[in-house]
Write an enzyme that holds these catalytic residues in place. Structure first.
Site, PDB file in Angstrom:
ATOM      1  N   CYS A  29      -0.012   5.371   0.884  1.00  0.00           N
ATOM      2  CA  CYS A  29      -1.046   6.247   1.434  1.00  0.00           C
ATOM      3  C   CYS A  29      -0.455   7.648   1.499  1.00  0.00           C
ATOM      4  O   CYS A  29       0.563   7.865   2.164  1.00  0.00           O
ATOM      5  CB  CYS A  29      -1.485   5.774   2.818  1.00  0.00           C
ATOM      6  SG  CYS A  29      -2.905   6.693   3.463  1.00  0.00           S
ATOM      7  N   ARG A  76       0.821  -1.211   0.000  1.00  0.00           N
ATOM      8  CA  ARG A  76       0.000   0.000   0.000  1.00  0.00           C
ATOM      9  C   ARG A  76       0.846   1.248   0.000  1.00  0.00           C
ATOM     10  O   ARG A  76       1.911   1.310   0.606  1.00  0.00           O
ATOM     11  CB  ARG A  76      -0.893   0.007   1.244  1.00  0.00           C
ATOM     12  CG  ARG A  76      -1.809   1.223   1.317  1.00  0.00           C
ATOM     13  CD  ARG A  76      -2.685   1.189   2.531  1.00  0.00           C
ATOM     14  NE  ARG A  76      -2.059   1.919   3.636  1.00  0.00           N
ATOM     15  CZ  ARG A  76      -2.694   2.229   4.764  1.00  0.00           C
ATOM     16  NH1 ARG A  76      -3.939   1.841   4.955  1.00  0.00           N
ATOM     17  NH2 ARG A  76      -2.078   2.880   5.707  1.00  0.00           N
TER      18      ARG A  76
END
Length: 122
Positions: free
Chosen positions: A102, A100
């Site tokens: 972010c 991920r």
């Protein structure tokens, strides 16, 4: 290549698809927290993260995969101060812990607080 489309997630608000399947991978467009049935946007980061996750899930389902097939997400937050609250909701859906990124951004469409896009393996 195959376009992924569903009425269970918000329709595109520009010249793009909800998702695409190519070479065994599913790519979702960024999903903001819009209830596809009403067009409403809930208040607060927790409720908005919930709807963004649900909308990603609807596109994944339309492609014949689920959250467990996700290998990478990119998450956009209007305020990094919402990071912990966003993570609490995100963790309920993306239990396989895909890779991920972010990041905080200056602004998101419709003034929402978060947006999520995903790549999944078919």
């Amino acid at each position: 290549m195959k376009v992924i489309a569903t009425n269970n997630a918000p329709g595109a608000i520009g010249p793009y698809s909800q998702g695409f399947e190519v070479n065994g991978l599913v790519f979702t467009s960024g999903q903001i927290p819009v209830d596809p049935a009403t067009g409403n946007i809930p208040e607060g980061i927790a409720a908005q993260a919930e709807w963004s996750c649900k909308n990603v899930g609807a596109i994944l389902e339309a492609a014949g995969v689920g959250f467990e097939n996700v290998i990478k997400t990119t998450c956009f937050l209007a305020d990094m101060g919402d990071f912990a609250a966003f993570n609490e909701v995100y963790a309920k859906y993306f239990t396989s812990k895909p890779a991920r990124s972010c990041v905080a951004v200056k602004a998101l469409p419709k003034g929402v607080l978060c947006e999520i896009e995903a790549i999944a393996e078919k």
